[in-house]
Enzyme design. Structure first.
Site, PDB file in Angstrom:
ATOM      1  N   ASP A  75      -9.972  -0.039 -50.338  1.00 26.41           N
ATOM      2  CA  ASP A  75     -10.392   1.563 -50.260  1.00 26.41           C
ATOM      3  C   ASP A  75     -11.617   1.287 -50.841  1.00 26.41           C
ATOM      4  O   ASP A  75     -12.143   0.601 -51.640  1.00 26.41           O
ATOM      5  CB  ASP A  75      -9.478   2.054 -51.214  1.00 26.41           C
ATOM      6  CG  ASP A  75      -9.532   3.661 -50.964  1.00 26.41           C
ATOM      7  OD1 ASP A  75      -8.549   4.307 -50.148  1.00 26.41           O
ATOM      8  OD2 ASP A  75     -10.506   4.344 -51.555  1.00 26.41           O
ATOM      9  N   ASP A 118     -15.435  -0.664 -47.546  1.00 25.07           N
ATOM     10  CA  ASP A 118     -15.780   0.630 -46.639  1.00 25.07           C
ATOM     11  C   ASP A 118     -15.742  -0.074 -45.351  1.00 25.07           C
ATOM     12  O   ASP A 118     -16.554  -0.994 -44.796  1.00 25.07           O
ATOM     13  CB  ASP A 118     -17.297   0.753 -46.821  1.00 25.07           C
ATOM     14  CG  ASP A 118     -18.077   1.703 -46.187  1.00 25.07           C
ATOM     15  OD1 ASP A 118     -17.384   2.328 -45.195  1.00 25.07           O
ATOM     16  OD2 ASP A 118     -19.195   2.230 -46.282  1.00 25.07           O
ATOM     17  N   ASN A 162      -5.464   2.295 -41.732  1.00 19.78           N
ATOM     18  CA  ASN A 162      -5.174   3.437 -42.308  1.00 19.78           C
ATOM     19  C   ASN A 162      -6.154   4.398 -42.547  1.00 19.78           C
ATOM     20  O   ASN A 162      -6.021   5.680 -42.354  1.00 19.78           O
ATOM     21  CB  ASN A 162      -4.174   3.343 -43.219  1.00 19.78           C
ATOM     22  CG  ASN A 162      -3.593   5.053 -43.843  1.00 19.78           C
ATOM     23  OD1 ASN A 162      -3.206   5.561 -43.501  1.00 19.78           O
ATOM     24  ND2 ASN A 162      -4.669   4.966 -44.984  1.00 19.78           N
ATOM     25  N   TYR A 188     -12.130  15.564 -34.761  1.00 21.51           N
ATOM     26  CA  TYR A 188     -10.969  14.590 -35.044  1.00 21.51           C
ATOM     27  C   TYR A 188      -9.959  14.221 -33.846  1.00 21.51           C
ATOM     28  O   TYR A 188      -9.684  12.785 -33.978  1.00 21.51           O
ATOM     29  CB  TYR A 188     -10.172  15.203 -36.217  1.00 21.51           C
ATOM     30  CG  TYR A 188      -8.969  14.654 -36.653  1.00 21.51           C
ATOM     31  CD1 TYR A 188      -9.401  13.706 -37.575  1.00 21.51           C
ATOM     32  CD2 TYR A 188      -7.776  14.866 -36.510  1.00 21.51           C
ATOM     33  CE1 TYR A 188      -8.040  12.704 -38.114  1.00 21.51           C
ATOM     34  CE2 TYR A 188      -6.651  14.170 -36.801  1.00 21.51           C
ATOM     35  CZ  TYR A 188      -6.829  13.278 -37.821  1.00 21.51           C
ATOM     36  OH  TYR A 188      -5.638  12.506 -38.490  1.00 21.51           O
ATOM     37  N   VAL A 196       0.692  15.447 -42.243  1.00 19.81           N
ATOM     38  CA  VAL A 196       1.332  14.668 -43.636  1.00 19.81           C
ATOM     39  C   VAL A 196       0.818  15.561 -44.784  1.00 19.81           C
ATOM     40  O   VAL A 196      -0.488  15.812 -44.970  1.00 19.81           O
ATOM     41  CB  VAL A 196       0.799  13.305 -43.650  1.00 19.81           C
ATOM     42  CG1 VAL A 196       1.812  12.778 -44.836  1.00 19.81           C
ATOM     43  CG2 VAL A 196       1.126  12.497 -42.470  1.00 19.81           C
TER      44      VAL A 196
END
Length: 289
Positions: free
Chosen positions: A40, A67, A94, A159, A192
């Site tokens: 992350d 990154d 993810n 998106y 979510v």
């Protein structure tokens, strides 16, 4: 959990793993016996997450800054993960970012950032890890896409475009990998309940998912590989049935069921969008769904 439902001896890497779905996935896979590398952009958070999972499950974990838009950085992440845990069996792509609003009002830099993280972040991971897996004759890449990869909610044009791109890319690469022993999967969740979805609505026929529900789906496909996994499964049935309808009926069905993000409170997701897109470095760009 039976022996057939465990991942003992499996080495997994999860991107965007400091929070949300990525963190829930790392926890679930570690609880099933996997050794997990968490990546992350938030270096402190990902290291703390790895330590927390190790303390809770006893699994081998490591938290590594990442990154996903930076290919050399991604390569170093994979190298560090394998040095710490062994050859990688599963990569869970993810990390992702989202902006909601009218298409004409979306800043170009925001659109570019979404493609950078959501599309090129996935491509970097696949191009780097798949040759290693193909050479060994085994491996599995699981990409957390979105229901928006098969439908297109108003107010999420860019998106949705990134998720359509990811779905198409994975479908094509899967054909190239046929017979190699390497599997590709895409997980397609609805909305979510994380900071990623602070603003977006869910639609008339669906409730918000928990990160744990998506994580459970990831575990399921890691144990029994298949290409397309909808969460919840009924969404996939609706999409397949809708494809059989005339355009007018299809439009009416989607307008009834698919959330229109132009009707949501524009202030609801402001904190998330500010943290991800407004900072000079785009904040925590691997914030996840």
């Amino acid at each position: 959990m039976s022996a057939h439902e465990r991942l003992d001896g499996t080495v997994v890497a999860v991107t965007g793993a400091a929070r949300g779905v990525g963190l829930a996935t790392a926890r679930r896979l570690a609880a099933a016996g996997a050794a997990v590398a968490l990546g992350d952009l938030d270096a402190d958070a990902v290291k703390a997450a790895a330590e927390s999972i190790a303390a809770r499950t006893g699994a081998m974990t490591v938290g590594i800054p990442l990154d996903v838009t930076n290919r050399p950085w991604f390569a170093a992440f994979l190298d560090d993960a394998e040095k710490a845990l062994g050859p990688l069996d599963v990569l869970v792509n993810n990390a992702g970012v989202m902006w909601a609003g009218p298409f004409a009002e979306e800043p170009d830099a925001v659109a570019e950032r979404q493609f950078g993280v959501n599309v090129f972040g996935v491509l970097h991971g696949m191009k780097l890890v798949l040759p290693r897996m193909r050479e060994r004759g085994c491996g599995h890449v699981i990409t957390i896409a979105s229901a928006a990869g098969r439908i297109a909610p108003p107010g999420q044009a860019c998106y949705a475009a990134t998720k359509h791109a990811v779905y198409g890319y994975c479908a094509a690469v899967r054909e190239e990998l046929c017979g190699t022993g390497v599997h590709l999967s895409v997980v397609l969740p609805g909305v979510v309940d994380t900071s990623f979805a602070a603003g977006p609505a869910t639609g008339a026929a669906s409730r918000r998912l928990t990160p744990e529900q998506v994580a459970e789906a990831v575990l399921g496909v890691a144990l029994r590989p298949r290409f397309e996994v909808w969460v919840p499964g009924r969404n996939g049935i609706v999409v397949r049935l809708a494809a059989l309808l005339p355009q007018r009926a299809q439009d009416a069905l989607y307008r009834a069921l698919v959330p229109n993000q132009l009707r949501t409170d524009p202030l609801a997701g402001l904190a998330y969008e500010s943290s991800v897109f407004c900072d000079s470095e785009f904040g925590d760009a691997d914030e996840i769904r």
